[in-house]
Design an enzyme around this catalytic site. Structure first.
Site, PDB file in Angstrom:
ATOM      1  N   SER A 124      38.842 -91.179  23.265  1.00 50.11           N
ATOM      2  CA  SER A 124      37.972 -90.511  22.299  1.00 50.11           C
ATOM      3  C   SER A 124      38.545 -90.653  20.894  1.00 50.11           C
ATOM      4  O   SER A 124      39.779 -90.675  20.719  1.00 50.11           O
ATOM      5  CB  SER A 124      37.910 -89.024  22.672  1.00 50.11           C
ATOM      6  N   TYR A 148      41.952 -80.665  25.470  1.00 53.43           N
ATOM      7  CA  TYR A 148      41.121 -81.817  25.850  1.00 53.43           C
ATOM      8  C   TYR A 148      41.601 -83.083  25.132  1.00 53.43           C
ATOM      9  O   TYR A 148      41.842 -84.126  25.752  1.00 53.43           O
ATOM     10  CB  TYR A 148      39.637 -81.566  25.528  1.00 53.43           C
ATOM     11  N   LYS A 152      43.556 -86.872  26.409  1.00 52.50           N
ATOM     12  CA  LYS A 152      43.186 -88.263  26.093  1.00 52.50           C
ATOM     13  C   LYS A 152      44.388 -89.009  25.509  1.00 52.50           C
ATOM     14  O   LYS A 152      44.675 -90.143  25.892  1.00 52.50           O
ATOM     15  CB  LYS A 152      42.003 -88.285  25.109  1.00 52.50           C
TER      16      LYS A 152
HETATM   17  P1  NAD Z   1      30.067 -86.104  31.774  1.00 55.49           P
HETATM   18  O1  NAD Z   1      30.631 -84.758  32.041  1.00 55.49           O
HETATM   19  O2  NAD Z   1      28.603 -86.259  31.691  1.00 55.49           O
HETATM   20  O3  NAD Z   1      30.609 -87.136  32.878  1.00 55.49           O
HETATM   21  C1  NAD Z   1      31.854 -86.999  33.491  1.00 55.49           C
HETATM   22  C2  NAD Z   1      31.633 -87.122  34.992  1.00 55.49           C
HETATM   23  O4  NAD Z   1      32.901 -87.017  35.656  1.00 55.49           O
HETATM   24  C3  NAD Z   1      30.735 -86.028  35.554  1.00 55.49           C
HETATM   25  O5  NAD Z   1      29.727 -86.615  36.354  1.00 55.49           O
HETATM   26  C4  NAD Z   1      31.676 -85.162  36.391  1.00 55.49           C
HETATM   27  O6  NAD Z   1      31.012 -84.604  37.519  1.00 55.49           O
HETATM   28  C5  NAD Z   1      32.747 -86.164  36.784  1.00 55.49           C
HETATM   29  N1  NAD Z   1      34.075 -85.611  37.038  1.00 55.49           N
HETATM   30  C6  NAD Z   1      34.832 -84.798  36.267  1.00 55.49           C
HETATM   31  N2  NAD Z   1      36.009 -84.550  36.856  1.00 55.49           N
HETATM   32  C7  NAD Z   1      36.018 -85.245  38.024  1.00 55.49           C
HETATM   33  C8  NAD Z   1      36.956 -85.414  39.073  1.00 55.49           C
HETATM   34  N3  NAD Z   1      38.154 -84.814  39.051  1.00 55.49           N
HETATM   35  N4  NAD Z   1      36.621 -86.198  40.114  1.00 55.49           N
HETATM   36  C9  NAD Z   1      35.427 -86.823  40.171  1.00 55.49           C
HETATM   37  N5  NAD Z   1      34.490 -86.700  39.211  1.00 55.49           N
HETATM   38  C10 NAD Z   1      34.789 -85.921  38.144  1.00 55.49           C
HETATM   39  O7  NAD Z   1      30.783 -86.657  30.457  1.00 55.49           O
HETATM   40  P2  NAD Z   1      30.493 -87.964  29.595  1.00 55.49           P
HETATM   41  O8  NAD Z   1      30.000 -87.522  28.281  1.00 55.49           O
HETATM   42  O9  NAD Z   1      29.732 -88.942  30.384  1.00 55.49           O
HETATM   43  O10 NAD Z   1      31.986 -88.461  29.387  1.00 55.49           O
HETATM   44  C11 NAD Z   1      32.569 -89.468  30.186  1.00 55.49           C
HETATM   45  C12 NAD Z   1      34.006 -89.680  29.733  1.00 55.49           C
HETATM   46  O11 NAD Z   1      33.998 -90.053  28.366  1.00 55.49           O
HETATM   47  C13 NAD Z   1      34.890 -88.444  29.842  1.00 55.49           C
HETATM   48  O12 NAD Z   1      36.180 -88.847  30.237  1.00 55.49           O
HETATM   49  C14 NAD Z   1      34.906 -87.918  28.426  1.00 55.49           C
HETATM   50  O13 NAD Z   1      36.059 -87.185  28.157  1.00 55.49           O
HETATM   51  C15 NAD Z   1      34.859 -89.205  27.629  1.00 55.49           C
HETATM   52  N6  NAD Z   1      34.311 -89.033  26.271  1.00 55.49           N
HETATM   53  C16 NAD Z   1      33.105 -88.440  26.099  1.00 55.49           C
HETATM   54  C17 NAD Z   1      32.606 -88.257  24.820  1.00 55.49           C
HETATM   55  C18 NAD Z   1      31.291 -87.557  24.586  1.00 55.49           C
HETATM   56  O14 NAD Z   1      31.079 -87.057  23.486  1.00 55.49           O
HETATM   57  N7  NAD Z   1      30.388 -87.475  25.557  1.00 55.49           N
HETATM   58  C19 NAD Z   1      33.334 -88.711  23.709  1.00 55.49           C
HETATM   59  C20 NAD Z   1      34.562 -89.335  23.929  1.00 55.49           C
HETATM   60  C21 NAD Z   1      35.050 -89.493  25.219  1.00 55.49           C
HETATM   61  C1  WQD Z   2      29.281 -83.068  15.303  1.00 48.71           C
HETATM   62  C2  WQD Z   2      29.070 -82.421  13.935  1.00 48.71           C
HETATM   63  C3  WQD Z   2      29.922 -80.179  13.810  1.00 48.71           C
HETATM   64  C4  WQD Z   2      27.086 -78.442  16.675  1.00 48.71           C
HETATM   65  C5  WQD Z   2      33.099 -83.616  19.933  1.00 48.71           C
HETATM   66  C6  WQD Z   2      34.492 -83.594  20.499  1.00 48.71           C
HETATM   67  C7  WQD Z   2      35.009 -84.998  20.630  1.00 48.71           C
HETATM   68  C8  WQD Z   2      34.025 -85.856  21.431  1.00 48.71           C
HETATM   69  C9  WQD Z   2      32.643 -85.791  20.864  1.00 48.71           C
HETATM   70  C10 WQD Z   2      34.440 -85.793  23.790  1.00 48.71           C
HETATM   71  C11 WQD Z   2      30.284 -81.626  13.453  1.00 48.71           C
HETATM   72  C12 WQD Z   2      28.405 -80.191  13.650  1.00 48.71           C
HETATM   73  C13 WQD Z   2      27.778 -79.310  15.859  1.00 48.71           C
HETATM   74  C14 WQD Z   2      26.285 -77.423  16.073  1.00 48.71           C
HETATM   75  C15 WQD Z   2      26.907 -78.258  13.914  1.00 48.71           C
HETATM   76  N1  WQD Z   2      33.868 -85.370  22.776  1.00 48.71           N
HETATM   77  N2  WQD Z   2      27.692 -79.221  14.510  1.00 48.71           N
HETATM   78  N3  WQD Z   2      26.217 -77.378  14.713  1.00 48.71           N
HETATM   79  O1  WQD Z   2      32.946 -82.180  17.163  1.00 48.71           O
HETATM   80  O2  WQD Z   2      32.510 -84.529  16.297  1.00 48.71           O
HETATM   81  O3  WQD Z   2      33.140 -84.199  18.639  1.00 48.71           O
HETATM   82  O4  WQD Z   2      32.246 -84.415  20.768  1.00 48.71           O
HETATM   83  O5  WQD Z   2      35.313 -86.584  23.817  1.00 48.71           O
HETATM   84  O6  WQD Z   2      36.245 -84.931  21.264  1.00 48.71           O
HETATM   85  O7  WQD Z   2      35.349 -82.847  19.643  1.00 48.71           O
HETATM   86  O8  WQD Z   2      30.912 -83.501  17.929  1.00 48.71           O
HETATM   87  O9  WQD Z   2      28.531 -83.005  18.272  1.00 48.71           O
HETATM   88  O10 WQD Z   2      30.214 -81.128  18.464  1.00 48.71           O
HETATM   89  O11 WQD Z   2      29.728 -82.094  16.232  1.00 48.71           O
HETATM   90  O12 WQD Z   2      26.825 -78.160  12.696  1.00 48.71           O
HETATM   91  O13 WQD Z   2      25.680 -76.594  16.767  1.00 48.71           O
HETATM   92  O14 WQD Z   2      27.994 -81.478  14.045  1.00 48.71           O
HETATM   93  O15 WQD Z   2      30.510 -79.229  12.972  1.00 48.71           O
HETATM   94  O16 WQD Z   2      30.362 -81.772  12.063  1.00 48.71           O
HETATM   95  P1  WQD Z   2      32.438 -83.537  17.389  1.00 48.71           P
HETATM   96  P2  WQD Z   2      29.795 -82.395  17.801  1.00 48.71           P
END
Ligand code: NAD
Ligand code: WQD
Length: 331
Positions: A124, A148, A152
């Site tokens: 991330s 979290y 990562k």
């Molecule tokens: P998500 O929660 O939709 O998907 C994650 C999946 O992993 C889910 O289906 C959950 O059931 C499964 N899971 C969690 N722990 C598990 C375990 N121990 N064993 C088996 N399955 C498990 O999330 P996403 O948004 O699709 O994110 C996928 C990956 O990308 C995650 O590692 C997340 O941290 C990373 N990521 C997401 C974002 C974002 O904003 N969505 C940003 C950066 C990184």
């Molecule tokens: C985006 C912008 C908020 C909600 C997070 C995690 C990051 C990654 C992606 C998993 C910011 C603003 C948000 C609301 C708002 N996740 N906001 N009102 O914080 O950039 O990233 O998700 O890996 O690790 O930290 O994403 O969508 O929460 O926020 O004003 O109700 O929107 O302040 O500027 P963020 P976000």
């Protein structure tokens, strides 16, 4: 390739399964469904008209993971499975460190036992901390503000050390910026449990009338209009980034930003959403959210140079597809 996709029932995982199947790969999903539903697996098959194999298992369960590796000739792993709610990780750090780190180590161990040398990891942009934008892969990482984010950064470290000790183990670390949008069919998308933490799902739920109004967290940041700036990337582009990373993987550790390289403020996103969908999104300005940074966007040139990958979808299609999914989604 036979690809094991952990977390393949989740938001980004399901879209990546579609992209992998469409590119001709065989997909085996391992997911414990703690944050997803099995229907998304059926939807992936419906979209692609192809089958995949699904195991409902926990990636921290060594025996269950071993069974998958012994049942299939796996060529590569894409590891999405993890917990991802920033606030929850502050309240329950142990769950995050245990799930995200042990799950990763169990998978690496199985890879070593079965000679699987391709590993793609979901990291991330949060690992950059409050660095200077645009974020470049060569930057020193700064501490994140929550467990979290630390899981990562630690997973990146673990994978790097293991690859350095075992040069045939090839690792691609993908740092996602802000994934949004949904498949254009409207069949799969982001369906968070409870009140969304992230901006786009909050906006779509306000548009739907499920939530009353958006709270914009701060309008006094040093940005174009005072609201937070992020690099929103369409989940379909992100999915293609995984296929490119897997297919182009070479020995060693490779880190790639997956973003568009473009920053968008909260108010710019709200305006784009209203324009794309001809619908109003009421909002009010609220206090800054603790832990937020002013600006976060990628230098996305390395992925273009080395993987031939760039994001193709613009903000309007992200807003349109996110709304299309939310409109049709039934709990
Ligand atoms: P998500 O929660 O939709 O998907 C994650 C999946 O992993 C889910 O289906 C959950 O059931 C499964 N899971 C969690 N722990 C598990 C375990 N121990 N064993 C088996 N399955 C498990 O999330 P996403 O948004 O699709 O994110 C996928 C990956 O990308 C995650 O590692 C997340 O941290 C990373 N990521 C997401 C974002 C974002 O904003 N969505 C940003 C950066 C990184
Ligand atoms: C985006 C912008 C908020 C909600 C997070 C995690 C990051 C990654 C992606 C998993 C910011 C603003 C948000 C609301 C708002 N996740 N906001 N009102 O914080 O950039 O990233 O998700 O890996 O690790 O930290 O994403 O969508 O929460 O926020 O004003 O109700 O929107 O302040 O500027 P963020 P976000």
């Amino acid at each position: 390739m036979n690809v094991l996709v952990t977390g393949g029932a989740g938001y980004i995982g399901a879209h990546t399964c579609v992209a992998l199947l469409e590119a001709g790969h065989t997909v085996i999903v391992a997911d414990n469904l703690c944050n997803s539903k099995v229907e998304s697996i059926n939807k992936v098959q419906q979209i692609t008209n192809k089958d995949l194999t699904f195991y409902e298992i926990d990636t921290t369960d060594e025996k269950a993971v071993d069974t998958i590796f012994s049942n299939h000739e796996i060529d590569g792993v894409i590891h999405f499975a993890g917990l991802k709610a920033v606030g929850e990780s502050v309240e329950n750090p142990l769950a995050y460190y245990y799930n995200n780190l042990v799950g990763t180590m169990v998978l690496i161990k199985a890879c070593q036992k079965y000679g699987v040398n391709r590993f793609v990891f979901s990291s991330s942009a949060t690992v950059y901390g409050d660095n200077r934008v645009p974020f470049v892969e060569t930057m020193d990482l700064l501490p994140t503000t929550n467990p979290y984010g630390e899981t990562k950064a630690m997973s990146e470290r673990i994978l790097t050390d293991i690859a350095n000790a075992n040069p045939v183990f090839s690792v691609s670390i993908l740092r996602y910026f802000n994934p949004v949008g949904a498949h254009e069919s409207g069949l799969i998308g982001e369906a968070p449990n409870g009140i969304p933490n992230n901006l786009m799902p909050y906006v779509t739920q306000v548009a739907k009338g499920k939530l009353e109004k958006l709270r914009v967290f701060g309008n006094d940041y040093p940005t174009v209009d005072g609201t937070g700036v992020r690099d929103y990337i369409h989940v379909l582009d992100l999915a293609e980034g995984h296929v490119a990373a897997l297919e182009n993987l070479t020995e060693g550790v490779h880190v790639y930003n997956l973003g568009t390289g473009k920053g968008t403020s909260v108010l710019e996103l709200v305006k784009a959403f209203e324009g794309a969908n001809d619908i109003e999104v009421p909002y009010e300005i609220a206090n800054r959210r603790p832990g937020d940074i002013a600006s976060c966007y990628a230098d996305a040139s390395k992925a273009k140079r080395e993987l031939g990958w760039t994001a193709k979808h613009d903000l309007i299609s992200m807003c349109r597809d996110a709304w299309q999914f939310e409109k049709n989604y039934k709990e």
